[in-house]
Design a protein around this motif. Structure first.
Motif, PDB file in Angstrom:
ATOM      1  N   ARG A 394      62.960  32.770  52.265  1.00 36.33           N
ATOM      2  CA  ARG A 394      63.201  32.306  50.858  1.00 36.33           C
ATOM      3  C   ARG A 394      64.787  31.680  50.815  1.00 36.33           C
ATOM      4  O   ARG A 394      64.972  30.726  50.097  1.00 36.33           O
ATOM      5  N   ASP A 395      65.458  32.225  51.448  1.00 33.44           N
ATOM      6  CA  ASP A 395      66.964  32.101  51.108  1.00 33.44           C
ATOM      7  C   ASP A 395      67.677  30.936  52.028  1.00 33.44           C
ATOM      8  O   ASP A 395      68.949  30.852  51.982  1.00 33.44           O
ATOM      9  N   VAL A 396      66.838  30.533  53.136  1.00 33.70           N
ATOM     10  CA  VAL A 396      67.302  29.755  53.920  1.00 33.70           C
ATOM     11  C   VAL A 396      67.353  28.330  53.609  1.00 33.70           C
ATOM     12  O   VAL A 396      66.224  28.034  52.702  1.00 33.70           O
ATOM     13  N   ASP A 397      68.186  27.418  54.083  1.00 37.92           N
ATOM     14  CA  ASP A 397      67.957  25.915  53.613  1.00 37.92           C
ATOM     15  C   ASP A 397      67.105  25.042  54.362  1.00 37.92           C
ATOM     16  O   ASP A 397      66.451  24.208  53.761  1.00 37.92           O
ATOM     17  N   GLY A 398      66.937  25.375  55.657  1.00 37.35           N
ATOM     18  CA  GLY A 398      66.128  24.548  56.605  1.00 37.35           C
ATOM     19  C   GLY A 398      65.350  25.607  57.561  1.00 37.35           C
ATOM     20  O   GLY A 398      65.711  26.829  57.825  1.00 37.35           O
ATOM     21  N   ILE A 399      64.085  25.203  57.707  1.00 36.94           N
ATOM     22  CA  ILE A 399      62.951  25.795  58.498  1.00 36.94           C
ATOM     23  C   ILE A 399      62.783  24.793  59.438  1.00 36.94           C
ATOM     24  O   ILE A 399      62.026  23.930  59.292  1.00 36.94           O
ATOM     25  N   GLN A 400      62.586  25.384  60.849  1.00 41.23           N
ATOM     26  CA  GLN A 400      62.172  24.618  61.939  1.00 41.23           C
ATOM     27  C   GLN A 400      61.370  25.286  62.779  1.00 41.23           C
ATOM     28  O   GLN A 400      61.560  26.421  63.282  1.00 41.23           O
ATOM     29  N   LEU A 401      60.070  24.860  62.711  1.00 38.24           N
ATOM     30  CA  LEU A 401      58.759  25.488  63.308  1.00 38.24           C
ATOM     31  C   LEU A 401      58.521  25.000  64.775  1.00 38.24           C
ATOM     32  O   LEU A 401      58.182  23.779  64.871  1.00 38.24           O
ATOM     33  N   MET A 402      58.826  25.516  65.771  1.00 38.57           N
ATOM     34  CA  MET A 402      58.706  24.891  67.134  1.00 38.57           C
ATOM     35  C   MET A 402      57.460  24.451  67.520  1.00 38.57           C
ATOM     36  O   MET A 402      56.780  25.372  67.485  1.00 38.57           O
ATOM     37  N   TRP A 403      57.254  23.287  68.084  1.00 39.94           N
ATOM     38  CA  TRP A 403      56.083  22.626  68.633  1.00 39.94           C
ATOM     39  C   TRP A 403      55.997  22.679  70.025  1.00 39.94           C
ATOM     40  O   TRP A 403      56.984  22.197  70.542  1.00 39.94           O
ATOM     41  N   PRO A 404      54.596  22.854  70.489  1.00 41.44           N
ATOM     42  CA  PRO A 404      53.309  23.249  69.868  1.00 41.44           C
ATOM     43  C   PRO A 404      53.301  24.941  69.862  1.00 41.44           C
ATOM     44  O   PRO A 404      53.909  25.663  70.378  1.00 41.44           O
ATOM     45  N   LEU A 405      52.185  24.968  69.011  1.00 43.62           N
ATOM     46  CA  LEU A 405      51.986  26.302  68.591  1.00 43.62           C
ATOM     47  C   LEU A 405      50.719  26.737  69.634  1.00 43.62           C
ATOM     48  O   LEU A 405      50.109  26.243  69.915  1.00 43.62           O
ATOM     49  N   PRO A 406      50.653  28.143  69.756  1.00 42.10           N
ATOM     50  CA  PRO A 406      49.501  28.427  70.526  1.00 42.10           C
ATOM     51  C   PRO A 406      48.235  28.220  69.909  1.00 42.10           C
ATOM     52  O   PRO A 406      48.216  28.031  68.728  1.00 42.10           O
ATOM     53  N   ASP A 407      47.023  27.959  70.839  1.00 46.95           N
ATOM     54  CA  ASP A 407      45.744  27.488  70.249  1.00 46.95           C
ATOM     55  C   ASP A 407      45.035  28.207  69.215  1.00 46.95           C
ATOM     56  O   ASP A 407      44.534  27.622  68.261  1.00 46.95           O
ATOM     57  N   HIS A 408      45.560  29.664  69.165  1.00 53.98           N
ATOM     58  CA  HIS A 408      44.731  30.262  68.147  1.00 53.98           C
ATOM     59  C   HIS A 408      45.386  30.285  66.687  1.00 53.98           C
ATOM     60  O   HIS A 408      44.788  30.691  65.787  1.00 53.98           O
ATOM     61  N   ILE A 409      46.547  29.545  66.435  1.00 51.73           N
ATOM     62  CA  ILE A 409      47.247  29.463  65.252  1.00 51.73           C
ATOM     63  C   ILE A 409      46.477  28.434  64.516  1.00 51.73           C
ATOM     64  O   ILE A 409      46.202  27.283  65.061  1.00 51.73           O
ATOM     65  N   ASP A 410      46.315  28.750  63.290  1.00 48.70           N
ATOM     66  CA  ASP A 410      45.752  27.514  62.295  1.00 48.70           C
ATOM     67  C   ASP A 410      47.040  26.774  61.934  1.00 48.70           C
ATOM     68  O   ASP A 410      47.547  27.018  61.006  1.00 48.70           O
ATOM     69  N   THR A 411      47.275  25.818  62.758  1.00 48.73           N
ATOM     70  CA  THR A 411      48.374  24.622  62.466  1.00 48.73           C
ATOM     71  C   THR A 411      48.553  24.082  61.236  1.00 48.73           C
ATOM     72  O   THR A 411      49.566  23.998  60.700  1.00 48.73           O
ATOM     73  N   ALA A 412      47.354  23.707  60.524  1.00 43.60           N
ATOM     74  CA  ALA A 412      47.435  23.127  59.077  1.00 43.60           C
ATOM     75  C   ALA A 412      47.824  24.277  58.124  1.00 43.60           C
ATOM     76  O   ALA A 412      48.780  23.683  57.391  1.00 43.60           O
ATOM     77  N   ARG A 413      47.396  25.353  58.215  1.00 47.84           N
ATOM     78  CA  ARG A 413      47.781  26.265  57.405  1.00 47.84           C
ATOM     79  C   ARG A 413      49.360  26.652  57.425  1.00 47.84           C
ATOM     80  O   ARG A 413      50.173  26.549  56.619  1.00 47.84           O
ATOM     81  N   VAL A 414      49.643  26.776  58.553  1.00 48.29           N
ATOM     82  CA  VAL A 414      51.197  27.061  58.996  1.00 48.29           C
ATOM     83  C   VAL A 414      51.980  26.080  58.428  1.00 48.29           C
ATOM     84  O   VAL A 414      53.051  26.422  57.726  1.00 48.29           O
ATOM     85  N   TYR A 415      51.894  24.914  58.933  1.00 45.96           N
ATOM     86  CA  TYR A 415      52.667  23.856  58.498  1.00 45.96           C
ATOM     87  C   TYR A 415      52.900  23.627  56.939  1.00 45.96           C
ATOM     88  O   TYR A 415      53.742  23.227  56.349  1.00 45.96           O
ATOM     89  N   SER A 416      51.812  23.681  56.307  1.00 41.06           N
ATOM     90  CA  SER A 416      51.528  23.555  55.085  1.00 41.06           C
ATOM     91  C   SER A 416      52.375  24.382  54.208  1.00 41.06           C
ATOM     92  O   SER A 416      52.795  24.250  53.083  1.00 41.06           O
TER      93      SER A 416
END
Length: 588
Positions: A394-416
């Motif tokens: 919550r306290d950071v100014d920016g978030i970068q989630l490195m791509w690609p994610l493992p296949d078992h991750i629900d990408t849509a939920r995570v990016y949203s």
């Protein structure tokens, strides 16, 4: 001969000079500030020779301005900026210092540090003077490449280092300039100057790729030239010190890369430094030939633009910290081992340095005024665990989630789950643009590509633009951004039939490749288009980065971005530009 001339040593030992028909002779060393006079004296006595020298811009320009009869001109530079600094045992911002400076730079130091006392101090004993507080000296003029690592070995910790370039507007310019007598820039002698630069930077390329081997060549060159080892108190007698110094010098050399070569002097940066050094009293391009050692004009290089963007981000971060008492912050989340970054360490060594690299975000952030936390999660991390990690930021100014994610991750939920206000990697960019949010942060790599095109006047309005690649973080956003600029966009991908792809490439005015598949496009398919190489691959067998285009692009393209040296250098600066903006925006 020291590691700061490792490129010259490598070129000498490997016969780079001899192979280009250059019979090279090294003149005796001279006192600092006398380099141009020595070159002038030897050239006058040997007019058929080509005499060259090396010195820092902050010495070269004032010396030439004071005595125009020296008639010398800079053509290239081994270091992108001056490693000059102040080393002390206490904070120069909080206490008054007595600074021991080189005799020839006392006035320069007084200008930079008007509130401190500056005195001349012998070069050979300055570390000892500092450590023993000799004559009350509490700081010394030093170099980050030599005195600083030597002091670290004595103190068992880093001294307090204040880098001078950029401090209170200071612009010292380039270091280890390569200059020559003016008359050597004509006719056959000009070709020799160019051949000398070519051989020297071939040597530096080897030193960057193989620093241990280059250090051996430095020692061999010393023997060949009959040079003694350095005998002063800021030279530590160990191979470890020599190698650290050489790698530090390598980083400065990498900063000169532009287009297809090391050693390039950027005219704007040259003139900015001259203006500061001479307080505006010299003309544009004073002392500099902007044609001798420059990349081909059909290249679209990105290095200088990258430096400008990162400098702007750094300035923004500095002002933010002064305003709010904290640095802009970035969290980088990686889940598992990303195969496409498996050669990151080697790419960092060859192509960039820890203050401006995609592969060293923590140190790049630290060097430019940002707090960066890199969070590395196991590949077995679940979607819920990853979501918990994101929600905790919550306290950071920016978030970068490195791509690609493992296949078992629900990408849509995570990016949203990533707040649009913290989305510095532009995951939500297209969706936000479609609902009219023009302030959404653009994806880093697509923004880099568009910035490079704008910088070099690649106009896409009304043009047929082929984007090859449709990934959600590169190809698709680039296509969207080009359409926004009025381009008639066609999107292809690696699954398109080769004959169809060949036809599309041949019809395009602008080709933007974004796949990361070497050989996907053949250079001969291009019919005069501008080519922007976004997709790249590090080929281990070649120990090199290559584009999606196979063959001689320059033969068929109107203009093209080089690999390396095109889009790549812009990625980290674009990321930190977004982080700085996010920090300011969230404080509104």
């Amino acid at each position: 001969m020291s590691p700061q001339f490792a490129g010259v040593a490598s070129a000498l030992v490997n016969n780079n000079y001899a192979n280009k028909g250059i019979d090279i002779k090294f003149l005796p060393t001279c006192p600092v500030g006398h380099e141009q006079a020595n070159v002038r004296k030897y050239q006058d006595a040997n007019p058929s020779s080509v005499t060259m020298g090396t010195v820092e811009q902050n010495i070269f320009t004032p010396t030439l301005a004071a005595d125009p009869t020296l008639k010398t001109t800079a053509v290239a530079s081994m270091f992108s900026k001056s490693p000059l600094c102040i080393a002390s045992l206490k904070d120069p911002q909080s206490e008054s210092l007595k600074i021991g400076a080189h005799e020839d730079t006392v006035e320069l130091m007084k200008r930079i540090f008007p509130s401190h006392e500056v005195v001349a101090s012998p070069r050979a004993t300055k570390n000892t003077d500092l450590l023993s507080n000799n004559d009350g000296i509490s700081a010394i003029q030093a170099y980050t490449t030599t005195e600083v690592p030597a002091l670290r070995r004595v103190l068992k910790e880093d001294p307090v280092v204040t880098t001078l370039e950029g401090l209170n507007g200071t612009k010292l310019g380039y270091s280890q300039l390569i200059f020559t007598a003016d008359e050597c820039l004509k006719g056959d002698q000009r070709a020799v100057v160019q051949a000398f630069c070519e051989a020297t930077f071939e040597g530096w390329a080897n030193a960057i790729r193989n620093p241990e081997e280059a250090m051996q060549m430095v020692n061999e060159a010393k023997k060949m030239l009959g040079l003694d080892d350095e005998s002063n108190d800021h030279w530590h007698p160990s191979s470890e010190f020599d190698l650290e110094m050489l790698k530090s010098c390598d980083d400065f050399v990498k900063g000169t890369y532009e287009g297809d070569r090391y050693g390039v002097i950027n005219a704007d940066r040259w003139n900015e430094a001259n203006t500061w050094l001479m307080k505006g009293k010299v003309s544009k391009d004073f002392g500099f030939d902007r044609e001798v050692w420059q990349p081909p004009k059909n290249l679209l290089p990105g290095n200088n633009l990258a430096r400008t963007i990162l400098d702007d981000a750094k300035n923004s971060a500095t002002f933010f910290e002064q305003t709010y008492g904290r640095k802009p912050s970035l969290a980088v989340i990686t889940v598992g081992d990303l195969k496409r970054y498996q050669h990151g360490e080697r790419r960092l060594q060859i192509y960039s340095n820890t203050s401006s690299s995609w592969f060293s975000k923590t140190s790049t952030g630290a060097a430019n005024g940002f707090d960066v936390e890199e969070i590395n999660l196991d590949s077995s991390t679940t979607t819920d665990e990853l979501l918990s990690q994101i929600y905790a930021l919550r306290d950071v100014d920016g978030i970068q989630l490195m791509w690609p994610l493992p296949d078992h991750i629900d990408t849509a939920r995570v990016y949203s789950a990533i707040d649009v206000a913290k989305d510095v990697d532009g995951i939500h960019y297209i969706g936000q643009m479609e609902i009219g949010n023009k302030d959404a942060y653009p994806p880093v790599t697509p923004a880099a590509a568009l910035a490079l095109m704008d910088q070099h006047g690649v106009d896409v309005s009304g043009k047929r633009v082929l984007v090859i690649g449709r990934s959600p973080i590169v190809g698709s956003p680039i296509a969207h951004m080009v359409r926004e600029k009025g381009g008639a966009v066609t999107v292809a991908h690696s699954g398109v039939n080769e004959d169809d792809l060949k036809t599309l490439v041949g019809e395009a005015d602008v080709v933007i490749t974004c796949v990361g598949e070497p050989g996907l496009v053949k250079a001969e398919w291009i019919k005069g288009a501008d080519v922007v190489n976004v997709g790249t691959t590090f080929v281990e067998e070649l120990d090199s980065l290559v584009s999606d285009v196979e063959g001689d692009i320059g033969k068929y393209a109107s203009r093209y971005s080089p690999v390396p040296g095109g889009i790549g250098p812009l990625s980290a600066p674009m990321l930190f530009k977004n982080v700085a903006k996010a920090a300011w925006d969230q404080m509104k």
